[in-house]
Scaffold this motif. Sequence first.
Motif, PDB file in Angstrom:
ATOM      1  N   PHE A 159      26.513 -14.121 -18.133  1.00 18.97           N
ATOM      2  CA  PHE A 159      25.518 -15.006 -18.735  1.00 18.97           C
ATOM      3  C   PHE A 159      25.379 -14.623 -20.206  1.00 18.97           C
ATOM      4  O   PHE A 159      25.330 -13.437 -20.547  1.00 18.97           O
ATOM      5  N   LEU A 160      25.315 -15.618 -21.101  1.00 17.39           N
ATOM      6  CA  LEU A 160      25.079 -15.371 -22.519  1.00 17.39           C
ATOM      7  C   LEU A 160      23.578 -15.409 -22.796  1.00 17.39           C
ATOM      8  O   LEU A 160      22.905 -16.373 -22.437  1.00 17.39           O
ATOM      9  N   ILE A 161      23.075 -14.356 -23.431  1.00 13.54           N
ATOM     10  CA  ILE A 161      21.655 -14.310 -23.781  1.00 13.54           C
ATOM     11  C   ILE A 161      21.440 -14.855 -25.181  1.00 13.54           C
ATOM     12  O   ILE A 161      20.566 -15.672 -25.429  1.00 13.54           O
ATOM     13  N   THR A 162      22.235 -14.385 -26.121  1.00  9.38           N
ATOM     14  CA  THR A 162      22.162 -14.875 -27.491  1.00  9.38           C
ATOM     15  C   THR A 162      23.486 -14.558 -28.156  1.00  9.38           C
ATOM     16  O   THR A 162      24.423 -14.112 -27.506  1.00  9.38           O
ATOM     17  N   GLY A 163      23.559 -14.783 -29.441  1.00 10.11           N
ATOM     18  CA  GLY A 163      24.809 -14.535 -30.142  1.00 10.11           C
ATOM     19  C   GLY A 163      25.141 -15.667 -31.083  1.00 10.11           C
ATOM     20  O   GLY A 163      24.284 -16.474 -31.444  1.00 10.11           O
ATOM     21  N   THR A 164      26.406 -15.734 -31.484  1.00  5.73           N
ATOM     22  CA  THR A 164      26.817 -16.712 -32.487  1.00  5.73           C
ATOM     23  C   THR A 164      27.386 -17.990 -31.877  1.00  5.73           C
ATOM     24  O   THR A 164      27.729 -18.920 -32.607  1.00  5.73           O
ATOM     25  N   ALA A 165      27.502 -18.036 -30.559  1.00  5.16           N
ATOM     26  CA  ALA A 165      28.083 -19.224 -29.920  1.00  5.16           C
ATOM     27  C   ALA A 165      27.169 -20.433 -30.115  1.00  5.16           C
ATOM     28  O   ALA A 165      25.947 -20.314 -30.183  1.00  5.16           O
ATOM     29  N   ASP A 166      27.786 -21.624 -30.201  1.00  4.35           N
ATOM     30  CA  ASP A 166      26.992 -22.839 -30.311  1.00  4.35           C
ATOM     31  C   ASP A 166      26.378 -23.175 -28.960  1.00  4.35           C
ATOM     32  O   ASP A 166      26.759 -22.648 -27.916  1.00  4.35           O
ATOM     33  N   ARG A 167      25.418 -24.082 -28.980  1.00  5.66           N
ATOM     34  CA  ARG A 167      24.667 -24.392 -27.760  1.00  5.66           C
ATOM     35  C   ARG A 167      25.549 -24.986 -26.669  1.00  5.66           C
ATOM     36  O   ARG A 167      25.335 -24.730 -25.478  1.00  5.66           O
TER      37      ARG A 167
END
Length: 352
Positions: free
Chosen positions: A98-106
């Motif tokens: 699961f991605l929590i935050t970061g630089t990926a787009d929505r």
Amino acid sequence: MATSRTTPSKTGRSAGRPKRRQNLTVAVTGPTGTFGSGLLPLLEADDRVRQVVGIARRPFDPSARGWSKMTYRRGDVREPDVLRSAFAGADVVVHLAFLITGTADRETIRSINVDGTLNAFRAACESGVRRFVYASSVAAYGFHSDNPDRLTEDWPVRPAARLFYAQEKAELERLLTAESELHPEVELYFLRPSIVVGPNVVGGKADLPGVLRPLGQLLPSRPRRLPVPVVVAVPALTLQLVHEADVGQALLRCAVGDGPPGAYNIAGDGVVTAVDVAREFGAWPVPLPPGPVRAMARAVSAVPFLPPFAEWAEAASRPAIMDTSRAKKLLGWAPEYTGIEALRDTFADAET
């Protein structure tokens, strides 16, 4: 707004369940993250578990981590065929990716978090898996003004107003519950931890989640009292913390234990305030009323076009404090660390 409740009767059949078998094969998505650091050593040590399959996008060497039972499989949760292959022969799937935050787009975040989780559940069902454990979060309850002071598993999960992480956790619990109605043979478990801390939290203080991140900048790198007391103005916000090792124990009990399927709140004993934490580390805290901070958090979270990491401000707008008695009674789980003890251990091995 539609709501849903997650109860044992709606997440797999608890009546007439067969006794847990020995020689289990457990597949784990996202095994190298914080949750995996708490769970994998326990799977290694459990004589009920014969084999562990670790599915991750980036290659890693299980033996370098001391994981002798694990076989690494390269896999992306956005690839259903890969997941079906990786889950073949597994008895249990524990979904941690699961991605929590970061630089990926929505769009990318959603494709991994929502679509990827549904891919994992469907692939597990198609592969004949008997139990699916999903790492959810206290954030699934949202940060609503009408939330009770103590959240039990009977309280409905509801999307937060802004925080994408909380929105997706609530949405996924509802979607997985609906999917499980089509596959009653698969036992579905939701684990809802509070803020997770510990020595393997990636990045240390700078990457602590949610409302704890600003507080981390006020604390020394090691769990010792400040040599000279410092006066610090601290909002009296309440927090629940849980140690990664205690989350690992709860995940293990969901994966291979005899507790019924359903949702389980997980948190260390005791409610911690920012004032308590500052005092614990030798500061002289000057308590500030939490009301203005919560109002500011609501105002910040309402600003349009916030980047994903800034949406975490909403988590400070309403404390989310959980009752954990169900996990203690039905899973036989009990935290080894209190909230303050878990925080201390987070910084115990940090560099000065």
